[in-house]
Motif scaffolding. Structure first.
Motif, PDB file in Angstrom:
ATOM      1  N   LEU A 151      -6.083  -3.932   3.947  1.00 49.96           N
ATOM      2  CA  LEU A 151      -5.338  -5.261   3.478  1.00 49.96           C
ATOM      3  C   LEU A 151      -6.337  -6.551   3.706  1.00 49.96           C
ATOM      4  N   VAL A 166      -4.385   0.926   6.828  1.00 44.52           N
ATOM      5  CA  VAL A 166      -3.671   0.320   5.631  1.00 44.52           C
ATOM      6  C   VAL A 166      -3.843  -1.201   6.103  1.00 44.52           C
ATOM      7  N   ASP A 215       0.992  -1.242  -0.034  1.00 44.94           N
ATOM      8  CA  ASP A 215       0.006   0.204  -0.097  1.00 44.94           C
ATOM      9  C   ASP A 215       0.752   1.116   0.001  1.00 44.94           C
TER      10      ASP A 215
END
Length: 170
Positions: free
Chosen positions: A61, A57, A43
């Protein structure tokens, strides 16, 4: 194809010399440092992330993995020829597990947005437990799909990252 794209993006690892102190601190507390670093650096927000942004993040994910796996299992179920077969029953159970995992991660986003962080680590643990349950169901069948097993392992690893970051926020 979607799964291969996710995995290949995870493998586009940043050089360990460029790992930020925060990512290093998080990843050293996981069971697979390399997976952690590769996942987080897939990312583009990671290099400049503070703990709060890094939590987004990690949960993003995990959410992508969980929804991708849920959708993959649904596609397998649609193509299954025997609704009473052992393999079909495993897929149904895994689909339920991944629906719960997606729900837990969505609740994690709400907890992040509220900035209370009261249940972040718990919710990541729930999603990880759902992946483990799918794994345990699959071990009972010779016909179990190895791609699902790979996805289970990745979700457990991503959830572990979420738990570590959650504890930084608490």
């Amino acid at each position: 194809m979607f799964i291969i794209l996710i995995h290949s993006s995870l493998c586009a690892c940043n050089n360990n010399n460029n790992v930020t102190e925060l990512v290093d601190r998080v990843c050293e507390k996981t069971s697979n440092y390399t997976f952690c670093v590769e996942s987080l650096y897939s990312d583009n927000h990671t290099p400049n992330a503070d703990p709060y942004a890094l939590a987004y993040v990690a949960f993003r994910l995990a959410y992508r993995n969980a929804t991708g796996t849920r959708d993959y299992i649904a596609k397998l179920l649609n193509n299954a020829s025997c609704s009473s077969c052992h393999y079909h029953k495993i897929l149904v159970r895994c689909e339920d597990d991944y629906k719960e995992a997606v729900s837990a991660i969505e609740k994690g986003y709400k907890d992040l947005n509220s900035q209370t962080y009261l249940e972040l680590d718990y919710l990541a643990g729930v999603a990880s437990d759902d992946a483990e349950d799918c794994h345990e169901q699959g071990k009972t069948s010779y016909y179990y799909n190895s791609m699902i097993e790979f996805m289970n392992k990745d979700l457990k690893g991503l959830c572990q990252i979420c738990v570590v970051i959650s504890k930084l926020l608490a």
